[in-house]
Design a protein around this motif. Structure first.
Motif, PDB file in Angstrom:
ATOM      1  N   ALA A  33       0.824  -1.206   0.000  1.00 10.18           N
ATOM      2  CA  ALA A  33       0.000   0.000   0.000  1.00 10.18           C
ATOM      3  C   ALA A  33       0.862   1.262   0.000  1.00 10.18           C
ATOM      4  CB  ALA A  33      -0.939   0.002   1.210  1.00 10.18           C
ATOM      5  N   HIS A  34       1.939   1.253   0.785  1.00 10.16           N
ATOM      6  CA  HIS A  34       2.837   2.413   0.795  1.00 10.16           C
ATOM      7  C   HIS A  34       3.474   2.615  -0.582  1.00 10.16           C
ATOM      8  CE1 HIS A  34       2.634   3.694   4.899  1.00 10.16           C
ATOM      9  NE2 HIS A  34       2.975   2.516   5.373  1.00 10.16           N
ATOM     10  N   GLU A  35       3.895   1.536  -1.196  1.00 12.11           N
ATOM     11  CA  GLU A  35       4.523   1.647  -2.514  1.00 12.11           C
ATOM     12  C   GLU A  35       3.522   2.165  -3.550  1.00 12.11           C
ATOM     13  OE1 GLU A  35       6.004  -2.325  -2.984  1.00 12.11           O
ATOM     14  OE2 GLU A  35       7.889  -1.846  -1.960  1.00 12.11           O
ATOM     15  N   ARG A  36       2.301   1.671  -3.478  1.00  6.72           N
ATOM     16  CA  ARG A  36       1.255   2.117  -4.404  1.00  6.72           C
ATOM     17  C   ARG A  36       0.953   3.602  -4.191  1.00  6.72           C
ATOM     18  NH1 ARG A  36      -1.833  -1.923  -3.477  1.00  6.72           N
ATOM     19  NH2 ARG A  36      -3.034  -0.958  -1.830  1.00  6.72           N
ATOM     20  N   ALA A  37       0.865   4.028  -2.935  1.00 11.66           N
ATOM     21  CA  ALA A  37       0.597   5.434  -2.641  1.00 11.66           C
ATOM     22  C   ALA A  37       1.744   6.312  -3.126  1.00 11.66           C
ATOM     23  CB  ALA A  37       0.374   5.625  -1.140  1.00 11.66           C
ATOM     24  N   ALA A  38       2.976   5.848  -2.952  1.00 12.14           N
ATOM     25  CA  ALA A  38       4.131   6.621  -3.415  1.00 12.14           C
ATOM     26  C   ALA A  38       4.087   6.784  -4.933  1.00 12.14           C
ATOM     27  CB  ALA A  38       5.434   5.933  -2.995  1.00 12.14           C
ATOM     28  N   ARG A  39       3.748   5.708  -5.636  1.00  8.13           N
ATOM     29  CA  ARG A  39       3.655   5.798  -7.108  1.00  8.13           C
ATOM     30  C   ARG A  39       2.569   6.787  -7.531  1.00  8.13           C
ATOM     31  NH1 ARG A  39       4.394   0.146  -6.642  1.00  8.13           N
ATOM     32  NH2 ARG A  39       2.161  -0.201  -6.912  1.00  8.13           N
ATOM     33  N   ARG A  40       1.448   6.792  -6.825  1.00  6.53           N
ATOM     34  CA  ARG A  40       0.355   7.720  -7.173  1.00  6.53           C
ATOM     35  C   ARG A  40       0.766   9.171  -6.919  1.00  6.53           C
ATOM     36  NH1 ARG A  40      -4.720   4.228  -4.879  1.00  6.53           N
ATOM     37  NH2 ARG A  40      -4.756   2.754  -6.601  1.00  6.53           N
ATOM     38  N   HIS A  41       1.466   9.420  -5.825  1.00  8.09           N
ATOM     39  CA  HIS A  41       1.936  10.781  -5.559  1.00  8.09           C
ATOM     40  C   HIS A  41       2.966  11.208  -6.600  1.00  8.09           C
ATOM     41  CE1 HIS A  41      -0.212  11.874  -1.962  1.00  8.09           C
ATOM     42  NE2 HIS A  41       0.083  10.705  -1.405  1.00  8.09           N
ATOM     43  N   ASP A  42       3.851  10.284  -6.991  1.00 11.49           N
ATOM     44  CA  ASP A  42       4.818  10.602  -8.047  1.00 11.49           C
ATOM     45  C   ASP A  42       4.103  10.939  -9.350  1.00 11.49           C
ATOM     46  OD1 ASP A  42       7.136  10.335  -6.537  1.00 11.49           O
ATOM     47  OD2 ASP A  42       7.399   8.207  -7.055  1.00 11.49           O
ATOM     48  N   GLY A  98       5.362  19.807  -4.927  1.00 10.33           N
ATOM     49  CA  GLY A  98       6.306  19.579  -3.828  1.00 10.33           C
ATOM     50  C   GLY A  98       5.704  18.708  -2.741  1.00 10.33           C
ATOM     51  N   ASP A  99       4.436  18.957  -2.434  1.00  9.75           N
ATOM     52  CA  ASP A  99       3.761  18.147  -1.416  1.00  9.75           C
ATOM     53  C   ASP A  99       3.648  16.700  -1.877  1.00  9.75           C
ATOM     54  OD1 ASP A  99       2.308  17.784   1.087  1.00  9.75           O
ATOM     55  OD2 ASP A  99       0.542  17.497  -0.200  1.00  9.75           O
ATOM     56  N   HIS A 100       3.314  16.502  -3.148  1.00  7.46           N
ATOM     57  CA  HIS A 100       3.236  15.134  -3.671  1.00  7.46           C
ATOM     58  C   HIS A 100       4.588  14.431  -3.569  1.00  7.46           C
ATOM     59  CE1 HIS A 100      -0.862  14.942  -4.990  1.00  7.46           C
ATOM     60  NE2 HIS A 100      -0.743  16.040  -5.730  1.00  7.46           N
ATOM     61  N   ARG A 101       5.655  15.139  -3.878  1.00 11.50           N
ATOM     62  CA  ARG A 101       7.004  14.541  -3.783  1.00 11.50           C
ATOM     63  C   ARG A 101       7.331  14.187  -2.328  1.00 11.50           C
ATOM     64  NH1 ARG A 101       7.919  13.005  -8.768  1.00 11.50           N
ATOM     65  NH2 ARG A 101       8.099  14.697 -10.253  1.00 11.50           N
ATOM     66  N   ARG A 102       6.997  15.095  -1.390  1.00  8.60           N
ATOM     67  CA  ARG A 102       7.250  14.823   0.037  1.00  8.60           C
ATOM     68  C   ARG A 102       6.443  13.622   0.519  1.00  8.60           C
ATOM     69  NH1 ARG A 102       7.385  20.312  -0.087  1.00  8.60           N
ATOM     70  NH2 ARG A 102       5.183  20.550   0.431  1.00  8.60           N
ATOM     71  N   ARG A 103       5.193  13.566   0.115  1.00 11.57           N
ATOM     72  CA  ARG A 103       4.340  12.463   0.551  1.00 11.57           C
ATOM     73  C   ARG A 103       4.809  11.136  -0.043  1.00 11.57           C
ATOM     74  NH1 ARG A 103      -1.827  14.418   0.340  1.00 11.57           N
ATOM     75  NH2 ARG A 103      -2.117  12.476   1.472  1.00 11.57           N
ATOM     76  N   ALA A 104       5.267  11.165  -1.296  1.00  6.94           N
ATOM     77  CA  ALA A 104       5.802   9.945  -1.915  1.00  6.94           C
ATOM     78  C   ALA A 104       7.036   9.480  -1.142  1.00  6.94           C
ATOM     79  CB  ALA A 104       6.138  10.202  -3.379  1.00  6.94           C
ATOM     80  N   ALA A 105       7.909  10.420  -0.791  1.00 13.31           N
ATOM     81  CA  ALA A 105       9.116  10.068  -0.030  1.00 13.31           C
ATOM     82  C   ALA A 105       8.741   9.485   1.332  1.00 13.31           C
ATOM     83  CB  ALA A 105      10.014  11.288   0.134  1.00 13.31           C
TER      84      ALA A 105
END
Length: 126
Positions: free
Chosen positions: A76-85, A96-103
């Motif tokens: 789930a974390h990996e999927r969420a990171a891909r969606r934010h990216d 910037g927020d999407h990049r921070r949340r993906a990280a």
């Protein structure tokens, strides 16, 4: 709370995995106490052996459930990171927020992988 949000789902899965890991520790303690039984009547011994068998079964179930929970949380974390990216690449919202949340999701997935490796002697490729 938006339960459709992947980050919320990931946090819920991680919390569930932590609860299952705690159950596993409790069941291991029960097993340790069961192994110390001695000098009892035959009936007590049979009841204790049955209780020990049940505790071991539950410990195995809790271990498998906790392991599955960690694996689902990592996914789930990996999927969420891909969606934010993807949202950042598409310029949707605050990039910037999407990049921070993906990280952050990648950090949480790495932490779950480390916990999985320590508690279950198993590494998960990332």
């Amino acid at each position: 709370m938006d339960t459709d949000d992947p980050s919320v789902q990931a946090r819920m899965r991680a919390a569930s995995a932590r609860r299952r890991a705690q159950q596993l520790r409790q069941r291991r303690a029960m097993l340790a106490a069961g192994d110390e039984l001695c000098h009892s009547s035959q009936q007590d011994n049979e009841a204790a052996a049955e209780a020990l068998k049940e505790a071991r079964r539950r410990a195995d179930d809790a271990r498998m459930s906790a392991k599955q929970g960690f694996l689902r949380a990592i996914e789930a974390h990996e999927r969420a990171a891909r969606r934010h990216d993807l949202a950042a690449e598409m310029g949707i919202g605050d990039v910037g927020d999407h990049r921070r949340r993906a990280a952050k999701h990648r950090e949480e997935a790495a932490a779950d992988r480390a916990t999985l490796a320590v508690q279950f002697d198993q590494a998960v490729d990332g």
